[in-house]
Motif scaffolding. Structure first.
Motif, PDB file in Angstrom:
ATOM      1  N   LEU A   1     -58.213   3.209  55.635  1.00 55.00           N
ATOM      2  CA  LEU A   1     -57.311   2.240  56.250  1.00 55.00           C
ATOM      3  C   LEU A   1     -56.092   2.006  55.369  1.00 55.00           C
ATOM      4  N   ALA A   2     -56.311   1.883  54.061  1.00 50.18           N
ATOM      5  CA  ALA A   2     -55.183   1.681  53.150  1.00 50.18           C
ATOM      6  C   ALA A   2     -54.277   2.908  53.109  1.00 50.18           C
ATOM      7  N   ALA A   3     -54.879   4.089  53.269  1.00 49.82           N
ATOM      8  CA  ALA A   3     -54.095   5.330  53.217  1.00 49.82           C
ATOM      9  C   ALA A   3     -53.393   5.640  54.523  1.00 49.82           C
ATOM     10  N   LEU A   4     -53.738   4.933  55.603  1.00 52.47           N
ATOM     11  CA  LEU A   4     -53.208   5.257  56.928  1.00 52.47           C
ATOM     12  C   LEU A   4     -51.680   5.243  56.992  1.00 52.47           C
ATOM     13  N   PRO A   5     -51.002   4.238  56.423  1.00 55.16           N
ATOM     14  CA  PRO A   5     -49.529   4.278  56.491  1.00 55.16           C
ATOM     15  C   PRO A   5     -48.933   5.523  55.840  1.00 55.16           C
ATOM     16  N   LEU A   6     -49.487   5.929  54.704  1.00 60.73           N
ATOM     17  CA  LEU A   6     -48.970   7.119  54.033  1.00 60.73           C
ATOM     18  C   LEU A   6     -49.289   8.374  54.829  1.00 60.73           C
ATOM     19  N   MET A   7     -50.455   8.403  55.467  1.00 60.67           N
ATOM     20  CA  MET A   7     -50.826   9.555  56.285  1.00 60.67           C
ATOM     21  C   MET A   7     -49.929   9.656  57.521  1.00 60.67           C
ATOM     22  N   LEU A   8     -49.608   8.504  58.115  1.00 63.14           N
ATOM     23  CA  LEU A   8     -48.695   8.524  59.254  1.00 63.14           C
ATOM     24  C   LEU A   8     -47.304   8.964  58.821  1.00 63.14           C
ATOM     25  N   TYR A   9     -46.889   8.508  57.636  1.00 62.66           N
ATOM     26  CA  TYR A   9     -45.584   8.934  57.143  1.00 62.66           C
ATOM     27  C   TYR A   9     -45.545  10.444  56.915  1.00 62.66           C
ATOM     28  N   SER A  10     -46.688  11.039  56.561  1.00 60.90           N
ATOM     29  CA  SER A  10     -46.698  12.471  56.284  1.00 60.90           C
ATOM     30  C   SER A  10     -46.253  13.278  57.502  1.00 60.90           C
ATOM     31  N   LEU A  11     -46.459  12.729  58.711  1.00 64.24           N
ATOM     32  CA  LEU A  11     -45.969  13.412  59.908  1.00 64.24           C
ATOM     33  C   LEU A  11     -44.441  13.473  59.896  1.00 64.24           C
ATOM     34  N   ALA A  12     -43.833  12.347  59.508  1.00 64.45           N
ATOM     35  CA  ALA A  12     -42.372  12.343  59.382  1.00 64.45           C
ATOM     36  C   ALA A  12     -41.931  13.255  58.242  1.00 64.45           C
ATOM     37  N   SER A  13     -42.739  13.308  57.180  1.00 70.86           N
ATOM     38  CA  SER A  13     -42.414  14.174  56.054  1.00 70.86           C
ATOM     39  C   SER A  13     -42.434  15.634  56.472  1.00 70.86           C
ATOM     40  N   MET A  14     -43.380  15.992  57.338  1.00 77.79           N
ATOM     41  CA  MET A  14     -43.417  17.362  57.838  1.00 77.79           C
ATOM     42  C   MET A  14     -42.160  17.680  58.642  1.00 77.79           C
ATOM     43  N   ALA A  15     -41.734  16.712  59.446  1.00 80.69           N
ATOM     44  CA  ALA A  15     -40.495  16.920  60.195  1.00 80.69           C
ATOM     45  C   ALA A  15     -39.311  17.052  59.250  1.00 80.69           C
ATOM     46  N   GLU A  16     -39.322  16.245  58.183  1.00 78.74           N
ATOM     47  CA  GLU A  16     -38.252  16.343  57.193  1.00 78.74           C
ATOM     48  C   GLU A  16     -38.282  17.706  56.516  1.00 78.74           C
ATOM     49  N   ALA A  17     -39.482  18.181  56.173  1.00 76.63           N
ATOM     50  CA  ALA A  17     -39.597  19.501  55.556  1.00 76.63           C
ATOM     51  C   ALA A  17     -39.074  20.588  56.485  1.00 76.63           C
ATOM     52  N   THR A  18     -39.269  20.389  57.795  1.00 79.49           N
ATOM     53  CA  THR A  18     -38.724  21.334  58.774  1.00 79.49           C
ATOM     54  C   THR A  18     -37.215  21.398  58.653  1.00 79.49           C
ATOM     55  N   GLY A  19     -36.580  20.216  58.637  1.00 78.30           N
ATOM     56  CA  GLY A  19     -35.129  20.176  58.523  1.00 78.30           C
ATOM     57  C   GLY A  19     -34.632  20.740  57.209  1.00 78.30           C
ATOM     58  N   GLN A  20     -35.322  20.401  56.107  1.00 72.57           N
ATOM     59  CA  GLN A  20     -34.880  20.880  54.802  1.00 72.57           C
ATOM     60  C   GLN A  20     -34.991  22.403  54.707  1.00 72.57           C
ATOM     61  N   THR A  21     -36.051  22.968  55.275  1.00 68.43           N
ATOM     62  CA  THR A  21     -36.217  24.418  55.228  1.00 68.43           C
ATOM     63  C   THR A  21     -35.109  25.117  56.020  1.00 68.43           C
ATOM     64  N   VAL A  22     -34.814  24.579  57.205  1.00 73.79           N
ATOM     65  CA  VAL A  22     -33.777  25.186  58.045  1.00 73.79           C
ATOM     66  C   VAL A  22     -32.405  25.053  57.382  1.00 73.79           C
ATOM     67  N   ILE A  23     -32.091  23.850  56.867  1.00 77.29           N
ATOM     68  CA  ILE A  23     -30.784  23.618  56.248  1.00 77.29           C
ATOM     69  C   ILE A  23     -30.622  24.477  55.002  1.00 77.29           C
ATOM     70  N   ASN A  24     -31.673  24.551  54.198  1.00 76.09           N
ATOM     71  CA  ASN A  24     -31.596  25.335  52.965  1.00 76.09           C
ATOM     72  C   ASN A  24     -31.408  26.815  53.280  1.00 76.09           C
ATOM     73  N   ALA A  25     -32.132  27.299  54.283  1.00 71.88           N
ATOM     74  CA  ALA A  25     -31.981  28.705  54.678  1.00 71.88           C
ATOM     75  C   ALA A  25     -30.553  28.976  55.146  1.00 71.88           C
ATOM     76  N   GLU A  26     -29.979  28.033  55.900  1.00 66.19           N
ATOM     77  CA  GLU A  26     -28.598  28.191  56.340  1.00 66.19           C
ATOM     78  C   GLU A  26     -27.642  28.193  55.147  1.00 66.19           C
ATOM     79  N   ALA A  27     -27.913  27.318  54.173  1.00 65.24           N
ATOM     80  CA  ALA A  27     -27.022  27.194  53.019  1.00 65.24           C
ATOM     81  C   ALA A  27     -26.996  28.469  52.186  1.00 65.24           C
ATOM     82  N   VAL A  28     -28.130  29.156  52.101  1.00 70.44           N
ATOM     83  CA  VAL A  28     -28.192  30.366  51.275  1.00 70.44           C
ATOM     84  C   VAL A  28     -27.997  31.630  52.098  1.00 70.44           C
TER      85      VAL A  28
END
Length: 420
Positions: A212-239
């Motif tokens: 229960l205490a970890a639930l907020p961080l686990m839910l945030y990890s879904l947003a983190s995965m979406a962020e990682a998606t954006g960072q991977t795409v942007i970084n690939a474009e940059a290089v």
């Protein structure tokens, strides 16, 4: 690569009132794990890492959640939450990789803007201190923070080539020198003790696993995965690298997960390939993954050198905060650029989605304590503007672009002679 681990550990130490010895141990662990994570993301062994120029660092938004869990449930529980969330990455990843269509540039760009604003605030708190505490907005600290930013701008303006690429680091050094001249730095403790320092495993004791205490961080990890998606795409474009989104994005997430898993056992928050890394790539123009791999090796060496970590630990937080504000602000610009390049805001519906997500996501950032009357567990989640903004943008994107409402039938009748 140095400013973020330093600012993260400084924020942990100041918020949780950790002793200097523990702060040095955590700083050492942050450097070593950041280096290991950078090597994983840069070289991409097996199915871990996209082979892109990433420097992994302690996440800003996950750090805020880590501190909230630690203050509410204790440090062992916060450590357990990081470990549970790292394992959760692996469990949910097969499902998430099939849902990438629901996280377009509109959602990711909006989230990156909120992440940038949130991290700028984190850096600013290092300069000003927390409102209501002794020494808040101390003029000397404000001078050091603003001077550090000014030094960074001056170096970037005056220099070219390699020296311009080092403007952020040179600004940090210049700010530290100014603090020393003003009597705000004592390097005497840097010479005490031995030459090597090994990161301390389980610095807060055995982790406690509370789902229960970890639930907020686990839910945030879904947003983190979406962020990682954006960072991977942007970084690939940059290089200028062509990537397979469905294959390479999960590699980035696995790199985040395995590094966070080990980091949790050393008392660290989630480790992520967050936006400031892309900002440095854009600012410096350095595109080689072998450079970030070398940076990872440097981070590991720094983490093991006790005099270096002890010397870094005495840098005034205002100087670190000034440097962090500059680097973190690049994230906000990248989010705006992502929305602009994709043309996502040309449509009124997308403008509305972005506006609502920004409103809800920025609310707890701009007005701390707004959810103070809510239950503790709900408050931990709601007070994460990044998580709220990301979830809001994702839900509204699905609602407006993937859900088709039934339309009422239009009844027609045959025209009669009188109608004609």
């Amino acid at each position: 690569m140095a400013a973020t681990p330093i600012s993260a550990i400084f924020l942990m130490s100041a918020t949780l009132r950790l002793d200097p010895g523990l702060t040095v141990d955590l700083l050492s662990a942050a450097f070593v794990l950041s280096g290991i994570g950078s090597l994983i993301q840069s070289f991409g062994p097996w199915k871990f890492g996209p082979k892109l120029p990433f420097v992994m660092l302690p996440g800003g938004a996950p750090l805020i959640l880590f501190l909230a869990i630690a203050e509410q449930h204790g440090l062992p529980t916060a450590t357990g939450a990081v470990i549970l969330t790292a394992a959760f990455y692996f469990v949910v990843l097969p499902v998430f990789s099939r849902l990438l269509a629901f996280f377009p540039a509109l959602v990711i760009g909006t989230m990156i803007v909120i992440v940038g604003v949130n991290l700028v605030k984190v850096g600013a708190v290092l300069v000003t201190g927390r409102p209501g505490t002794p020494g808040f907005a101390d003029p000397v600290n404000l001078l050091l923070g603003m001077a550090t930013i000014g030094f960074t701008v001056a170096f970037y303006w005056l220099f070219t080539g390699v020296l311009r690429q080092l403007a952020v680091m040179l600004g940090l050094i210049a700010g530290t020198v100014l603090a020393f001249l003003l009597g705000g730095v004592d390097f005497g403790t840097a010479t005490e003790g031995g030459l090597l320092n090994l990161p301390r495993a389980l610095p807060f004791g055995s982790p406690e696993f509370n789902l229960l205490a970890a639930l907020p961080l686990m839910l945030y990890s879904l947003a983190s995965m979406a962020e990682a998606t954006g960072q991977t795409v942007i970084n690939a474009e940059a290089v200028g690298k062509e990537i397979d989104k469905k294959a390479d994005v999960p590699k980035t997430i696995r790199g985040d997960a395995v590094t966070s898993l080990f980091g949790g056992f050393f008392g660290l928050p989630l480790m992520v390939t967050s936006g400031e890394n892309i900002g440095i790539v854009r600012v410096t123009g350095v595109r080689s993954r072998y450079v970030t791999a070398a940076a990872g090796a440097v981070l590991i060496v720094i983490g093991f050198l006790a005099p270096v970590t002890r010397a870094i630990s005495v840098i005034p937080s205002a100087v670190v905060g000034g440097t962090a504000m500059v680097v973190f602000a690049v994230i906000t610009v990248l989010g705006v650029q992502m929305l602009g390049r994709a043309g996502e805001l040309d449509r009124h519906t997308n403008t509305f989605i972005c506006a609502v997500a920004l409103a809800l996501g920025l609310l707890p950032i701009l007005i701390p304590g707004v959810y103070g009357g809510f239950p503790p567990n709900a408050r931990i989640l709601l007070e994460s503007g990044v998580a709220v903004g990301a979830v809001t943008a994702a839900v509204l994107n699905v609602l407006f672009h993937h859900v088709r409402l039934p339309r009422p039938r239009t009844h027609t009748r045959t025209r009669t002679e009188s109608d004609r």
